[in-house]
Scaffold this motif. Structure first.
Motif, short mmCIF file in Angstrom:
data_model
loop_
_atom_site.label_atom_id
_atom_site.label_comp_id
_atom_site.label_asym_id
_atom_site.label_seq_id
_atom_site.Cartn_x
_atom_site.Cartn_y
_atom_site.Cartn_z
N LEU A 89 -53.41 11.08 -104.42
CA LEU A 89 -52.12 10.75 -105.02
C LEU A 89 -51.70 11.80 -106.04
O LEU A 89 -50.53 12.18 -106.12
N ARG A 90 -52.66 12.28 -106.81
CA ARG A 90 -52.34 13.24 -107.86
C ARG A 90 -51.97 14.60 -107.28
O ARG A 90 -51.05 15.26 -107.74
N THR A 91 -52.69 15.04 -106.25
CA THR A 91 -52.50 16.40 -105.75
C THR A 91 -51.42 16.50 -104.67
O THR A 91 -50.73 17.52 -104.57
N ALA A 92 -51.28 15.45 -103.86
CA ALA A 92 -50.35 15.53 -102.73
C ALA A 92 -49.23 14.49 -102.78
O ALA A 92 -48.22 14.64 -102.09
N GLY A 93 -49.39 13.43 -103.57
CA GLY A 93 -48.33 12.46 -103.75
C GLY A 93 -48.42 11.24 -102.87
O GLY A 93 -49.13 11.23 -101.86
N PRO A 94 -47.72 10.17 -103.25
CA PRO A 94 -47.79 8.90 -102.51
C PRO A 94 -47.34 8.99 -101.05
O PRO A 94 -47.94 8.34 -100.18
N ALA A 95 -46.29 9.77 -100.75
CA ALA A 95 -45.84 9.86 -99.36
C ALA A 95 -46.94 10.47 -98.47
O ALA A 95 -47.13 10.03 -97.32
N HIS A 96 -47.66 11.43 -99.00
CA HIS A 96 -48.76 12.03 -98.24
C HIS A 96 -49.86 11.01 -97.99
O HIS A 96 -50.44 10.98 -96.89
N VAL A 97 -50.16 10.18 -98.98
CA VAL A 97 -51.19 9.16 -98.79
C VAL A 97 -50.80 8.19 -97.68
O VAL A 97 -51.64 7.79 -96.86
N ILE A 98 -49.52 7.81 -97.62
CA ILE A 98 -49.08 6.94 -96.53
C ILE A 98 -49.20 7.65 -95.20
O ILE A 98 -49.57 7.05 -94.18
#
Length: 266
Positions: free
Chosen positions: A212-221
């Protein structure tokens, strides 16, 4: 706090998750998809309940409402109930329902409140992690697999589990936690469409924080969707609505600045 979030419907569906955030608070909800053929007694769908409840609660938090989170959530549930009591049978045990997670910074404290399985994870400034979760739905009498009747008779009942639906008292049965603001570095809030990464796909909470910190919430999804395609979960629906939020301390001092970016795909 800087608050970044993303929410996405399961492919081909309507998003029954909802996320709202302000300068020092955030809300995440995950509506319970209605079982096929079950009469909810309500003319509205689950997405309607989720969005109405998000609106009622965010209005109070944005206005700086006094009182405990439990009281504010109870008032919000009561407001939504009043808005459709004339058209719907709110005594029906299958009335539309939702998980609820609320985080608020107030008077030097970061407060958390949970109903059902949308956890809040807090990373302290010393690097330690604390996961606030409400797992009562996983511990109903008799164990899994649960029948529809078992879920119905234990929803919003002592000894069962509590959700945001048609019973304002559920707010006072919520799981709560509080942390000194000066100890909090990051807060993660997510629905179980994202915690699939931890429950089924080999991630852990530190790894989720890092992503989440390095790539962001959209990437996690995106990671969730890729995992669902490559390794379907036996006995579970192939995809789920997914919401992830990261709140990060800014400036390193005791004060928290407002900031937010958002990504949404319904």
């Amino acid at each position: 706090m800087q608050i970044t979030y993303a929410t996405q419907a399961a492919p081909g569906g309507v998003n029954e998750d909802c996320v709202v955030a302000g300068p020092d608070w955030a809300i995440v909800l995950d509506g319970a998809t209605a079982p096929v053929g079950v009469d909810s007694g309500c003319v509205h769908d689950v997405a309607w309940l989720v969005r109405r409840l998000a609106g009622a609660l965010s209005a109070r938090l944005a206005d700086g409402a006094d009182g405990s989170l439990a009281d504010i959530v109870a008032e919000s549930i009561g407001q939504v109930c009043a808005s459709h009591a004339g058209t719907c049978d709110l005594s029906n045990p299958d009335s539309p329902s939702s998980t609820l997670a609320v985080m608020r910074r107030r008077d030097g404290v970061v407060e958390c409140l949970l109903l059902a399985d949308s956890p809040i994870a807090v990373r302290r400034r010393d690097g330690s992690l604390h996961v606030v979760e409400d797992d009562r739905v996983a511990h109903l009498p008799g164990g899994r697999p649960y029948t529809l009747e078992k879920v119905r008779t234990h929803r919003n009942r002592p000894g069962g589990f509590w959700v945001a639906s048609s019973v304002p008292e559920a707010a006072h049965q919520a799981v709560t936690a509080a942390f000194p603001e000066t100890e909090v570095e990051e807060v993660v809030m997510c629905t179980d469409g994202v915690t699939r990464l931890i429950d089924h796909y080999g991630y852990d909470w530190p790894g989720l924080f890092d992503s989440l910190r390095t790539a962001g919430p959209a990437h996690v999804i995106d990671l969730v969707r890729r995992a669902e395609r490559e390794q379907p979960i036996p006995g579970a629906k192939p995809h789920d609505d997914a919401t992830a939020l990261l709140a990060t301390r800014r400036g390193g001092g005791p004060s928290l600045e407002a900031g937010r970016t958002a990504s949404r795909n319904d």
